[in-house]
Design a protein around this motif. Structure first.
Motif, PDB file in Angstrom:
ATOM      1  N   MET A   1      33.242  25.610  57.204  1.00 11.87           N
ATOM      2  CA  MET A   1      32.171  25.554  56.219  1.00 11.87           C
ATOM      3  C   MET A   1      32.565  24.530  55.156  1.00 11.87           C
ATOM      4  N   ILE A   2      31.574  23.833  54.644  1.00 13.41           N
ATOM      5  CA  ILE A   2      31.762  22.901  53.531  1.00 13.41           C
ATOM      6  C   ILE A   2      31.103  23.502  52.298  1.00 13.41           C
ATOM      7  N   ILE A   3      31.899  23.639  51.238  1.00 15.63           N
ATOM      8  CA  ILE A   3      31.431  24.203  49.986  1.00 15.63           C
ATOM      9  C   ILE A   3      31.570  23.127  48.922  1.00 15.63           C
ATOM     10  N   SER A   4      30.489  22.846  48.206  1.00 15.66           N
ATOM     11  CA  SER A   4      30.569  21.837  47.144  1.00 15.66           C
ATOM     12  C   SER A   4      30.431  22.503  45.782  1.00 15.66           C
ATOM     13  N   PHE A   5      31.015  21.825  44.800  1.00 15.23           N
ATOM     14  CA  PHE A   5      31.013  22.309  43.421  1.00 15.23           C
ATOM     15  C   PHE A   5      30.530  21.215  42.492  1.00 15.23           C
ATOM     16  N   ASP A   6      29.699  21.598  41.557  1.00 18.57           N
ATOM     17  CA  ASP A   6      29.309  20.743  40.444  1.00 18.57           C
ATOM     18  C   ASP A   6      30.495  20.661  39.486  1.00 18.57           C
TER      19      ASP A   6
ATOM     20  N   ILE B   1      24.896  28.745  45.007  1.00 20.43           N
ATOM     21  CA  ILE B   1      25.438  29.861  44.234  1.00 20.43           C
ATOM     22  C   ILE B   1      25.398  29.377  42.794  1.00 20.43           C
ATOM     23  N   ILE B   2      24.644  30.068  41.968  1.00 15.51           N
ATOM     24  CA  ILE B   2      24.523  29.673  40.565  1.00 15.51           C
ATOM     25  C   ILE B   2      25.411  30.602  39.743  1.00 15.51           C
ATOM     26  N   ILE B   3      26.316  29.977  38.997  1.00 11.78           N
ATOM     27  CA  ILE B   3      27.206  30.765  38.148  1.00 11.78           C
ATOM     28  C   ILE B   3      27.001  30.374  36.694  1.00 11.78           C
ATOM     29  N   SER B   4      27.094  31.344  35.852  1.00  8.69           N
ATOM     30  CA  SER B   4      26.927  31.128  34.424  1.00  8.69           C
ATOM     31  C   SER B   4      28.261  30.724  33.811  1.00  8.69           C
ATOM     32  N   GLU B   5      28.170  29.893  32.789  1.00 10.46           N
ATOM     33  CA  GLU B   5      29.408  29.528  32.092  1.00 10.46           C
ATOM     34  C   GLU B   5      29.982  30.715  31.327  1.00 10.46           C
ATOM     35  N   THR B   6      29.211  31.788  31.166  1.00  7.36           N
ATOM     36  CA  THR B   6      29.708  32.984  30.483  1.00  7.36           C
ATOM     37  C   THR B   6      30.235  34.042  31.467  1.00  7.36           C
ATOM     38  N   ASP B   7      30.138  33.784  32.761  1.00  5.11           N
ATOM     39  CA  ASP B   7      30.605  34.735  33.773  1.00  5.11           C
ATOM     40  C   ASP B   7      32.127  34.669  33.859  1.00  5.11           C
ATOM     41  N   GLU B   8      32.797  35.666  33.287  1.00  3.03           N
ATOM     42  CA  GLU B   8      34.256  35.683  33.297  1.00  3.03           C
ATOM     43  C   GLU B   8      34.806  36.009  34.682  1.00  3.03           C
ATOM     44  N   ASN B   9      33.987  36.594  35.536  1.00  2.00           N
ATOM     45  CA  ASN B   9      34.390  36.923  36.906  1.00  2.00           C
ATOM     46  C   ASN B   9      33.769  35.968  37.917  1.00  2.00           C
ATOM     47  N   TRP B  10      33.600  34.736  37.504  1.00  2.00           N
ATOM     48  CA  TRP B  10      32.892  33.750  38.321  1.00  2.00           C
ATOM     49  C   TRP B  10      33.546  33.528  39.682  1.00  2.00           C
ATOM     50  N   THR B  11      34.886  33.589  39.754  1.00  2.00           N
ATOM     51  CA  THR B  11      35.535  33.366  41.049  1.00  2.00           C
ATOM     52  C   THR B  11      35.209  34.510  42.013  1.00  2.00           C
ATOM     53  N   GLU B  12      35.190  35.741  41.495  1.00  2.00           N
ATOM     54  CA  GLU B  12      34.839  36.882  42.336  1.00  2.00           C
ATOM     55  C   GLU B  12      33.380  36.799  42.770  1.00  2.00           C
ATOM     56  N   THR B  13      32.514  36.338  41.864  1.00  2.00           N
ATOM     57  CA  THR B  13      31.101  36.155  42.215  1.00  2.00           C
ATOM     58  C   THR B  13      30.983  35.246  43.430  1.00  2.00           C
ATOM     59  N   ILE B  14      31.687  34.130  43.392  1.00  2.00           N
ATOM     60  CA  ILE B  14      31.633  33.153  44.493  1.00  2.00           C
ATOM     61  C   ILE B  14      32.249  33.735  45.762  1.00  2.00           C
ATOM     62  N   LEU B  15      33.442  34.307  45.649  1.00  3.14           N
ATOM     63  CA  LEU B  15      34.123  34.832  46.835  1.00  3.14           C
ATOM     64  C   LEU B  15      33.330  35.965  47.479  1.00  3.14           C
ATOM     65  N   ASN B  16      32.671  36.815  46.679  1.00  2.93           N
ATOM     66  CA  ASN B  16      31.878  37.910  47.240  1.00  2.93           C
ATOM     67  C   ASN B  16      30.669  37.393  48.005  1.00  2.93           C
ATOM     68  N   ILE B  17      30.132  36.254  47.593  1.00  2.23           N
ATOM     69  CA  ILE B  17      28.998  35.674  48.333  1.00  2.23           C
ATOM     70  C   ILE B  17      29.495  34.952  49.575  1.00  2.23           C
ATOM     71  N   LEU B  18      30.606  34.213  49.448  1.00  2.00           N
ATOM     72  CA  LEU B  18      31.129  33.467  50.593  1.00  2.00           C
ATOM     73  C   LEU B  18      31.681  34.390  51.681  1.00  2.00           C
ATOM     74  N   TYR B  19      32.358  35.457  51.242  1.00  2.00           N
ATOM     75  CA  TYR B  19      33.050  36.348  52.182  1.00  2.00           C
ATOM     76  C   TYR B  19      32.661  37.794  51.936  1.00  2.00           C
ATOM     77  N   PRO B  20      31.412  38.146  52.228  1.00  2.00           N
ATOM     78  CA  PRO B  20      31.029  39.556  52.052  1.00  2.00           C
ATOM     79  C   PRO B  20      31.824  40.401  53.053  1.00  2.00           C
ATOM     80  N   ASP B  21      32.111  41.618  52.658  1.00  2.00           N
ATOM     81  CA  ASP B  21      32.917  42.508  53.511  1.00  2.00           C
ATOM     82  C   ASP B  21      32.487  42.362  54.923  1.00  2.00           C
TER      83      ASP B  21
END
Length: 147
Positions: free
Chosen positions: A1-6, A127-147
């Motif tokens: 998979m290719i994942i890009s980041f702003d 995947i849209i993340i807020s600059e105020t989301d302190e758990n932003w890495t978990e937000t991304i990982l939970n979407i990329l790798y759901p259980d």
């Protein structure tokens, strides 16, 4: 998979979120700080054998962007800056600030609701993340790798 980041307001910001610690060489060279959690997130994505692209509307050079991440001990596989985006998109009849399918990107991470709307309209995943989301890495990982 290719994942890009702003970059701006997603991985780089002067005031809106905590940054990874920078060393004296980075400070001396004026290397921009990256969002706290980026190093561990990128290492986890690489561990899962995925590619990391940077897709930015910035005019920073590709080498400057790659060097910035390298200075933090992480690598990116490919950089799409505004110049590269403009060259590629001008050959198509597409009107988007970003269009990940042109670069075979599977999912794009950004802070912009506008990019999310472009994705919905043009059929690409975001995947849209807020600059105020302190758990932003978990937000991304939970979407990329759901259980």
């Amino acid at each position: 998979m290719i994942i890009s980041f702003d970059l701006d307001d997603t991985l780089i910001s002067k005031n809106n979120f905590q940054l990874e610690k920078s060393n004296l060489l980075q400070q001396f060279l004026g290397i921009e700080g990256i969002r706290k959690g980026t190093i561990s997130l990128f290492k986890e994505i690489k561990k899962q054998k995925h590619q990391i692209y940077i897709y930015t509307t910035s005019y920073r050079s590709e080498s400057r962007i790659k060097w910035m991440f390298y200075s933090y001990g992480i690598s990116v596989d490919f950089v799409i800056n505004q110049q590269k985006h403009n060259r590629r998109i001008s050959k198509k009849n597409i009107h988007c600030s970003k269009f990940p399918p042109l670069f075979n990107i599977d999912i794009h991470v950004d802070d912009s609701i506008g990019v999310e709307m472009e994705g919905q309209k043009n059929g690409f995943k975001t995947i849209i993340i807020s600059e105020t989301d302190e758990n932003w890495t978990e937000t991304i990982l939970n979407i990329l790798y759901p259980d």
